[in-house]
Design an enzyme around this catalytic site. Structure first.
Site, short mmCIF file in Angstrom:
data_model
loop_
_atom_site.label_atom_id
_atom_site.label_comp_id
_atom_site.label_asym_id
_atom_site.label_seq_id
_atom_site.Cartn_x
_atom_site.Cartn_y
_atom_site.Cartn_z
CB THR A 142 -0.91 0.02 1.24
OG1 THR A 142 -0.08 -0.18 2.39
CG2 THR A 142 -1.97 -1.07 1.18
NE ARG A 180 19.27 -0.15 -0.63
CZ ARG A 180 18.64 0.97 -0.30
NH1 ARG A 180 19.27 1.91 0.36
NH2 ARG A 180 17.39 1.14 -0.66
CB CYS A 195 15.77 6.14 -5.02
SG CYS A 195 15.76 7.14 -3.53
CD GLN A 241 18.01 12.41 -2.36
OE1 GLN A 241 19.19 12.52 -2.09
NE2 GLN A 241 17.24 11.47 -1.85
NE ARG A 245 13.60 13.92 1.31
CZ ARG A 245 13.64 12.64 0.94
NH1 ARG A 245 13.41 12.27 -0.30
NH2 ARG A 245 13.93 11.70 1.83
CG HIS A 275 15.30 11.39 -6.17
ND1 HIS A 275 14.19 11.89 -5.56
CD2 HIS A 275 15.75 10.38 -5.36
CE1 HIS A 275 13.98 11.24 -4.43
NE2 HIS A 275 14.91 10.30 -4.29
P1 A2P Z 1 0.34 0.58 5.65
O1 A2P Z 1 -0.14 1.33 4.45
O2 A2P Z 1 -0.63 -0.44 6.13
O3 A2P Z 1 0.91 1.46 6.74
P2 A2P Z 1 5.52 4.29 2.36
O4 A2P Z 1 6.99 4.04 2.12
O5 A2P Z 1 4.84 4.89 1.18
O6 A2P Z 1 5.29 5.06 3.63
O7 A2P Z 1 4.85 2.85 2.58
C1 A2P Z 1 5.24 1.95 3.58
C2 A2P Z 1 4.60 0.59 3.35
O8 A2P Z 1 5.04 -0.29 4.39
C3 A2P Z 1 3.08 0.60 3.42
O9 A2P Z 1 2.55 -0.40 2.57
C4 A2P Z 1 2.84 0.25 4.87
O10 A2P Z 1 1.58 -0.33 5.14
C5 A2P Z 1 3.92 -0.79 5.09
N1 A2P Z 1 4.21 -0.95 6.50
C6 A2P Z 1 4.59 0.02 7.37
N2 A2P Z 1 4.72 -0.49 8.63
C7 A2P Z 1 4.39 -1.80 8.53
C8 A2P Z 1 4.31 -2.87 9.48
N3 A2P Z 1 4.60 -2.70 10.77
N4 A2P Z 1 3.92 -4.10 9.04
C9 A2P Z 1 3.63 -4.28 7.73
N5 A2P Z 1 3.68 -3.31 6.79
C10 A2P Z 1 4.07 -2.09 7.18
#
Ligand code: A2P
Length: 329
Positions: A4, A92, A121, A148, A227, A234
């Site tokens: 997500t 990495r 990135c 960035q 940033r 970027h």
């Molecule tokens: P969620 O949307 O449920 O918070 P971004 O880099 O755009 O902030 O996205 C981070 C991604 O990592 C999202 O899909 C987020 O899910 C997921 N994420 C963050 N914390 C956790 C966690 N503790 N367990 C599983 N997924 C996580």
């Protein structure tokens, strides 16, 4: 993992666009997103909460949920028999983990022991255009300053840029949640931790990852990362010190023939790489090609590359395509 998020969403788009052969797709995120429906390949898939048992029967895990989550869950995925392409910084610099840009070191993929790391990135966007130059005229030293986008800090950071811009224009005090400083109508030194020597983690990643990907411990790199209030691509001002006196016409030809690179360099029209034009593109745009007037073996470039695509999701999917021998390029 991280389906997500900003990179996760882009991964889904790219898997669809490139017709990646997906039999079963499982979307993993935090409990906050569990049950949310996401469209893929004409179907609606429900997001599942990530857990240690999420990986049964998986061949491939694309991970983009943050370093701590990868550290915790990637070993479970490997144990379940999957190969993890990890977009975080967790593995990495682990000598047992290949760090791969497919245009540069695809052969390293075959050395994996379950995890393959996708580079930072800014590193990817810098290295794609300078690698073909390095092949013909060895780069001794790189000086880079980055511009960035908010996307590098995730979906919530992009939203913060949008909200703050609206707040400022409508006369409200802008709220800060993700970034330490106001990003709208401003810029600031990269928001990663600053070490005792004054370098921040983003700069250290660019320095160390370049040596690992190029298999060249001697290449000297120094970076200043910043940033800027741009949503998703970027840009970088790059100075290269080469081994031999460069021929600018030849450098241009090398770049025009390089995979993953598009030359945007029209001096007459003052038309050069821009993040708005790089957004949504697979290629890294490169221009402002100039000989260094202060040094006989130097050249200057300016690049823009989509941080979410080549800087993250696309590079990871390209690695996955090589793993499953189903690549487009
Ligand atoms: P969620 O949307 O449920 O918070 P971004 O880099 O755009 O902030 O996205 C981070 C991604 O990592 C999202 O899909 C987020 O899910 C997921 N994420 C963050 N914390 C956790 C966690 N503790 N367990 C599983 N997924 C996580």
């Amino acid at each position: 993992m991280g389906a997500t998020g900003a990179v996760g969403e882009e991964m889904l788009k790219i898997l669809g666009e490139r017709r990646f052969p997906v039999d079963r797709l499982v979307l993993l995120a935090s409990a906050r997103s569990a049950g949310r429906k996401v469209a893929f390949g004409g179907r609606q898939l429900a997001v599942e909460e990530l857990g240690e048992d999420s990986f049964k029967g998986m061949d491939l895990v694309l991970a983009s949920a943050g370093g701590l989550i990868s550290k915790k869950f990637a070993p479970h995925a490997v144990k379940a028999g999957a190969v993890v392409v990890d977009n975080t910084s967790a593995y990495r610099m682990d000598p047992a983990v290949p760090l791969v840009v497919p245009e540069i070191n695809p052969a390293d993929i075959q050395k994996h022991r379950g995890i393959i790391a996708n580079p930072n990135c800014s590193t990817i966007i810098m290295l794609v255009p300078i690698w073909p130059i390095h092949q013909k005229n060895r780069i001794r030293r790189v000086l880079v300053a980055t511009y960035q986008a908010a996307s590098g800090a995730g979906a919530k950071a992009m939203k913060e840029l949008e909200d703050q811009s609206r707040d400022v224009l409508e006369g409200r005090p802008p709220r800060k949640e993700i970034f330490p400083h106001q990003i709208a109508f401003n810029l600031f030194s990269h928001n990663s931790a600053v070490k005792d020597d004054g370098y921040n983690e983003e700069e250290i990643k660019m320095i160390q990852e370049t040596k690992k990907i190029f298999h060249d411990g001697k290449i000297r790199v120094v970076a200043t990362t910043v940033r800027v209030p741009v949503f998703r691509a970027h840009s970088e001002a790059i100075y290269l010190e080469l081994s031999e006196k460069p021929d600018l016409g030849l450098i241009r030809k090398i770049l025009e023939g390089a995979p993953g690179v598009k030359v945007v360099d029209d001096r007459r029209k003052n038309y050069f790489p821009m993040p708005l034009e790089a957004s949504g593109q697979d290629d890294v745009l490169v221009g402002r090609l100039r000989l260094d007037v202060s040094s006989p073996k130097g050249i200057c470039l300016f690049v823009s590359g989509d941080q979410l695509r080549k800087g993250a999701a696309l590079n990871a999917v390209q690695i996955a395509e090589i793993l499953c021998h189903c690549g487009e390029r």
